[in-house]
Scaffold this motif. Structure first.
Motif, PDB file in Angstrom:
ATOM      1  N   TYR A  55      17.888  30.014 -31.401  1.00 25.77           N
ATOM      2  CA  TYR A  55      17.522  28.806 -30.646  1.00 25.77           C
ATOM      3  C   TYR A  55      17.117  29.096 -29.206  1.00 25.77           C
ATOM      4  O   TYR A  55      16.501  28.249 -28.555  1.00 25.77           O
ATOM      5  N   TYR A  56      17.517  30.227 -28.656  1.00 27.63           N
ATOM      6  CA  TYR A  56      17.257  30.495 -27.241  1.00 27.63           C
ATOM      7  C   TYR A  56      15.871  31.087 -26.987  1.00 27.63           C
ATOM      8  O   TYR A  56      15.477  31.222 -25.837  1.00 27.63           O
ATOM      9  N   VAL A  57      15.143  31.494 -28.052  1.00 30.89           N
ATOM     10  CA  VAL A  57      13.831  32.110 -27.791  1.00 30.89           C
ATOM     11  C   VAL A  57      12.770  31.026 -27.596  1.00 30.89           C
ATOM     12  O   VAL A  57      12.978  29.849 -27.919  1.00 30.89           O
ATOM     13  N   GLY A  94      15.244  37.554 -31.157  1.00 26.28           N
ATOM     14  CA  GLY A  94      16.582  37.359 -30.608  1.00 26.28           C
ATOM     15  C   GLY A  94      16.944  38.616 -29.852  1.00 26.28           C
ATOM     16  O   GLY A  94      16.093  39.182 -29.162  1.00 26.28           O
ATOM     17  N   VAL A  95      18.178  39.063 -29.999  1.00 23.30           N
ATOM     18  CA  VAL A  95      18.606  40.276 -29.289  1.00 23.30           C
ATOM     19  C   VAL A  95      19.140  41.306 -30.290  1.00 23.30           C
ATOM     20  O   VAL A  95      19.344  40.989 -31.461  1.00 23.30           O
ATOM     21  N   ARG A  96      19.361  42.534 -29.765  1.00 18.27           N
ATOM     22  CA  ARG A  96      19.570  43.672 -30.663  1.00 18.27           C
ATOM     23  C   ARG A  96      20.715  43.479 -31.657  1.00 18.27           C
ATOM     24  O   ARG A  96      20.599  43.837 -32.825  1.00 18.27           O
ATOM     25  N   GLU A 119      18.670  43.102 -25.105  1.00 18.50           N
ATOM     26  CA  GLU A 119      20.087  43.450 -25.233  1.00 18.50           C
ATOM     27  C   GLU A 119      20.941  42.192 -25.101  1.00 18.50           C
ATOM     28  O   GLU A 119      20.440  41.077 -25.127  1.00 18.50           O
ATOM     29  N   CYS A 120      22.227  42.398 -24.876  1.00 19.19           N
ATOM     30  CA  CYS A 120      23.157  41.290 -24.649  1.00 19.19           C
ATOM     31  C   CYS A 120      24.264  41.850 -23.769  1.00 19.19           C
ATOM     32  O   CYS A 120      24.781  42.941 -24.047  1.00 19.19           O
ATOM     33  N   SER A 121      24.626  41.148 -22.710  1.00 22.83           N
ATOM     34  CA  SER A 121      25.618  41.714 -21.780  1.00 22.83           C
ATOM     35  C   SER A 121      26.961  41.944 -22.464  1.00 22.83           C
ATOM     36  O   SER A 121      27.680  42.885 -22.126  1.00 22.83           O
ATOM     37  N   LEU A 122      27.290  41.116 -23.437  1.00 23.57           N
ATOM     38  CA  LEU A 122      28.574  41.289 -24.135  1.00 23.57           C
ATOM     39  C   LEU A 122      28.596  42.609 -24.897  1.00 23.57           C
ATOM     40  O   LEU A 122      29.584  43.348 -24.876  1.00 23.57           O
ATOM     41  N   ASP A 123      27.499  42.903 -25.557  1.00 25.99           N
ATOM     42  CA  ASP A 123      27.357  44.143 -26.316  1.00 25.99           C
ATOM     43  C   ASP A 123      27.410  45.341 -25.351  1.00 25.99           C
ATOM     44  O   ASP A 123      28.185  46.295 -25.543  1.00 25.99           O
ATOM     45  N   SER A 147      30.265  38.740 -32.983  1.00 25.45           N
ATOM     46  CA  SER A 147      29.044  39.316 -33.536  1.00 25.45           C
ATOM     47  C   SER A 147      28.177  39.990 -32.463  1.00 25.45           C
ATOM     48  O   SER A 147      27.391  40.904 -32.765  1.00 25.45           O
ATOM     49  N   ASN A 148      28.348  39.585 -31.195  1.00 23.90           N
ATOM     50  CA  ASN A 148      27.566  40.142 -30.073  1.00 23.90           C
ATOM     51  C   ASN A 148      28.087  41.527 -29.691  1.00 23.90           C
ATOM     52  O   ASN A 148      28.529  41.757 -28.558  1.00 23.90           O
ATOM     53  N   THR A 149      28.055  42.450 -30.645  1.00 22.64           N
ATOM     54  CA  THR A 149      28.548  43.818 -30.442  1.00 22.64           C
ATOM     55  C   THR A 149      27.670  44.784 -31.231  1.00 22.64           C
ATOM     56  O   THR A 149      26.944  44.368 -32.139  1.00 22.64           O
ATOM     57  N   ALA A 206      31.833  39.475 -20.626  1.00 28.08           N
ATOM     58  CA  ALA A 206      31.349  38.099 -20.410  1.00 28.08           C
ATOM     59  C   ALA A 206      29.838  38.039 -20.649  1.00 28.08           C
ATOM     60  O   ALA A 206      29.130  39.041 -20.541  1.00 28.08           O
ATOM     61  N   CYS A 207      29.387  36.838 -20.972  1.00 30.16           N
ATOM     62  CA  CYS A 207      27.949  36.586 -21.107  1.00 30.16           C
ATOM     63  C   CYS A 207      27.406  36.215 -19.735  1.00 30.16           C
ATOM     64  O   CYS A 207      27.921  35.287 -19.092  1.00 30.16           O
ATOM     65  N   VAL A 208      26.354  36.900 -19.301  1.00 26.72           N
ATOM     66  CA  VAL A 208      25.821  36.650 -17.949  1.00 26.72           C
ATOM     67  C   VAL A 208      25.263  35.242 -17.793  1.00 26.72           C
ATOM     68  O   VAL A 208      25.214  34.720 -16.681  1.00 26.72           O
ATOM     69  N   VAL A 209      24.838  34.658 -18.881  1.00 29.32           N
ATOM     70  CA  VAL A 209      24.243  33.315 -18.792  1.00 29.32           C
ATOM     71  C   VAL A 209      25.345  32.264 -18.655  1.00 29.32           C
ATOM     72  O   VAL A 209      25.352  31.453 -17.726  1.00 29.32           O
ATOM     73  N   HIS A 210      26.297  32.286 -19.568  1.00 33.00           N
ATOM     74  CA  HIS A 210      27.326  31.236 -19.581  1.00 33.00           C
ATOM     75  C   HIS A 210      28.321  31.378 -18.431  1.00 33.00           C
ATOM     76  O   HIS A 210      28.866  30.399 -17.941  1.00 33.00           O
ATOM     77  N   PRO A 234      31.297  27.962 -25.945  1.00 27.87           N
ATOM     78  CA  PRO A 234      32.598  28.527 -25.543  1.00 27.87           C
ATOM     79  C   PRO A 234      32.527  29.881 -24.828  1.00 27.87           C
ATOM     80  O   PRO A 234      33.581  30.431 -24.481  1.00 27.87           O
ATOM     81  N   GLU A 235      31.331  30.406 -24.583  1.00 27.91           N
ATOM     82  CA  GLU A 235      31.220  31.590 -23.721  1.00 27.91           C
ATOM     83  C   GLU A 235      31.297  31.185 -22.244  1.00 27.91           C
ATOM     84  O   GLU A 235      31.293  32.039 -21.355  1.00 27.91           O
ATOM     85  N   SER A 236      31.361  29.886 -21.976  1.00 23.87           N
ATOM     86  CA  SER A 236      31.465  29.408 -20.585  1.00 23.87           C
ATOM     87  C   SER A 236      32.903  29.574 -20.091  1.00 23.87           C
ATOM     88  O   SER A 236      33.847  29.579 -20.891  1.00 23.87           O
ATOM     89  N   HIS A 303      18.978  30.833 -18.510  1.00 22.31           N
ATOM     90  CA  HIS A 303      18.126  31.346 -19.592  1.00 22.31           C
ATOM     91  C   HIS A 303      18.298  32.854 -19.676  1.00 22.31           C
ATOM     92  O   HIS A 303      18.036  33.588 -18.715  1.00 22.31           O
ATOM     93  N   CYS A 304      18.715  33.310 -20.842  1.00 29.07           N
ATOM     94  CA  CYS A 304      19.041  34.727 -21.056  1.00 29.07           C
ATOM     95  C   CYS A 304      17.808  35.614 -20.835  1.00 29.07           C
ATOM     96  O   CYS A 304      16.766  35.409 -21.475  1.00 29.07           O
ATOM     97  N   PRO A 305      17.922  36.617 -19.952  1.00 24.18           N
ATOM     98  CA  PRO A 305      16.749  37.459 -19.675  1.00 24.18           C
ATOM     99  C   PRO A 305      16.299  38.241 -20.907  1.00 24.18           C
ATOM    100  O   PRO A 305      15.107  38.530 -21.067  1.00 24.18           O
ATOM    101  N   TRP A 306      17.259  38.572 -21.777  1.00 23.42           N
ATOM    102  CA  TRP A 306      16.897  39.365 -22.962  1.00 23.42           C
ATOM    103  C   TRP A 306      16.256  38.481 -24.033  1.00 23.42           C
ATOM    104  O   TRP A 306      15.329  38.906 -24.709  1.00 23.42           O
ATOM    105  N   MET A 307      16.716  37.251 -24.158  1.00 24.77           N
ATOM    106  CA  MET A 307      16.054  36.314 -25.083  1.00 24.77           C
ATOM    107  C   MET A 307      14.631  36.029 -24.584  1.00 24.77           C
ATOM    108  O   MET A 307      13.701  35.858 -25.383  1.00 24.77           O
ATOM    109  N   ALA A 308      14.475  35.999 -23.257  1.00 24.53           N
ATOM    110  CA  ALA A 308      13.163  35.695 -22.661  1.00 24.53           C
ATOM    111  C   ALA A 308      12.127  36.784 -22.961  1.00 24.53           C
ATOM    112  O   ALA A 308      10.929  36.563 -22.810  1.00 24.53           O
TER     113      ALA A 308
HETATM  114 FE1  SF4 Z   1      24.233  37.783 -24.926  1.00 25.28          FE
HETATM  115 FE2  SF4 Z   1      24.627  35.733 -23.320  1.00 25.28          FE
HETATM  116 FE3  SF4 Z   1      22.146  36.478 -23.882  1.00 25.28          FE
HETATM  117 FE4  SF4 Z   1      23.689  35.298 -25.766  1.00 25.28          FE
HETATM  118  S1  SF4 Z   1      22.942  34.395 -23.884  1.00 25.28           S
HETATM  119  S2  SF4 Z   1      22.405  37.105 -26.012  1.00 25.28           S
HETATM  120  S3  SF4 Z   1      25.701  36.134 -25.234  1.00 25.28           S
HETATM  121  S4  SF4 Z   1      23.666  37.694 -22.764  1.00 25.28           S
END
Ligand code: SF4
Ligand code: 13P
Length: 360
Positions: A55-57, A94-96, A119-123, A147-149, A206-210, A234-236, A303-308
């Motif tokens: 949904y974020y792309v 999406g992300v990796r 990527e994803c900051s959590l991963d 799952s974000n691993t 942590a997720c950089v966006v939330h 709930p990542e907030s 807005h997630c830089p990696w989704m962007a």
């Molecule tokens: Fe990872 Fe946050 Fe981006 Fe989702 S929004 S992919 S948790 S960095």
């Protein structure tokens, strides 16, 4: 050596600036956009490929997925759809970790990412070489990873979960008398702990966006819109979740937007979700939860830089050339499959429900 492992040190992650990522994507005229969309649709058909998007792309990618028999969803449903679809190639917008999950479940399929740098900051904040010794220090704990691993982290886990089923699974484990080692999101972990009452040790990612949503500014916004309901992923941080009327995965938040009686909704998650939310609740006023205000630090600004990084040209390129293929070492994949398949089985055994819902 439990003492040294109780406070894991997480790596410092270099987070791209979302505005800079978007500025690097070459703009398209209307006719060039139409041509590239038509080419992508042709390539998906010719290559026996299906597009699975989060949904974020960008909404163009979501639209193509839906118009070509692909799918747009949260990370749980993306995994399920990719697993059940017969196409030989899965293209993940999406992300990796989403691409790796698809590969873990479907070794016989070719899995391509629209952008290999997504990527994803959590991963990134939970590398296997730090995570595995941490787990070893808690041999009596059940290891539950989001799952974000990476596949290597999933290979060390007993269970994989997504936000859609995290509370339900942890309650189930708690009822069986199990103690839990949770990774990598400390905010989601703290929320699950609070709702379930389970005994949990948390990895501090942590997720950089939330993480950038600001409770004080949100409270002020609520004050200006007393009629609004607040929807939060709930990542907030806990201070933001305390102000929320509904806490849930992206799919659960979209469902809530559709069914809540309130006409105004304040949304604390990546603003890519607004495309689907507007379709689900066309008459409602959707307002972004604030990332600015006291102590503002956002680089992603909702807005997630990696989704962007997922864009039309990138999608056309991977379909044309078969690049950005996800590879997972086979013995890692087999180990990671155990915990990942368990998640899908557990999810199938009942409907994941939104976790914090206002009284009717
Ligand atoms: Fe990872 Fe946050 Fe981006 Fe989702 S929004 S992919 S948790 S960095
Ligand atoms: P969902 O599983 O709720 O879609 O979350 C995935 C994610 O990365 C949220 O930031």
């Amino acid at each position: 050596m439990r003492a040294s492992a109780t406070v894991p040190v997480i790596p410092v992650v270099k987070v791209p600036d979302t505005a800079e990522v978007l500025a690097r994507i070459p703009p398209l005229t209307d006719s060039a956009r139409g041509e590239i969309i038509a080419r992508i649709k042709r390539l998906l058909r010719d290559r026996d490929a299906v597009l699975v998007a989060h949904y974020y792309v960008h909404e163009d990618l979501q639209m193509i997925a839906e118009e070509t028999g692909g799918f747009v969803s949260d990370s749980l449903e993306m995994a399920r759809f990719g697993h059940e679809h017969p196409a030989k190639t899965l293209v993940v917008a999406g992300v990796r970790f989403m691409g790796e999950t698809a590969k873990i479940l479907n070794p016989e399929k070719r899995v391509l990412m629209v952008d290999s740098g997504a990527e994803c900051s959590l991963d990134l904040e939970c590398p296997a070489d730090r995570f595995i010794p941490f787990c070893d220090a808690y041999p009596d704990h059940t290891v539950v990873v989001y799952s974000n691993t990476s596949a290597e982290v999933k290979a060390r886990a007993d269970w994989v979960v997504t936000s859609g089923i995290a509370v339900r699974l942890v309650k189930y484990l708690k009822d069986r008398g199990e103690r839990i080692l949770w990774a990598p999101d400390r905010h989601l972990g703290a929320y699950v702990q609070q709702v379930s009452g389970a005994d949990m040790v948390l990895w501090p990612g942590a997720c950089v966006v939330h993480e950038a949503f600001k409770a004080q500014a949100l409270a002020e916004l609520k004050g200006r819109h007393p009629e609004a309901a607040v929807l939060a992923h709930p990542e907030s941080p806990a201070s933001v979740l305390e102000l929320a009327d509904v806490v849930g995965s992206t799919t659960q938040l979209i469902d809530a937007a559709r069914r809540l009686p309130q006409q105004t909704l304040i949304v604390a998650t990546d603003n890519g979700i607004f495309h689907k939310m507007r379709q689900a609740a066309p008459d409602k006023l959707l307002i972004e939860a604030p990332t600015a205000g006291a102590g503002a630090t956002c680089r992603s600004c909702a807005h997630c830089p990696w989704m962007a990084m997922n864009d039309l040209q990138g999608l056309a390129r991977v379909l044309e050339h078969g690049t950005n293929e996800i590879q997972v070492v086979e013995d890692v994949r087999v180990k990671a499959l155990r915990a990942t398949a368990r998640m899908l089985d557990f999810a199938r055994s009942g409907q994941p429900a939104a976790v914090k819902v206002p009284a009717a």
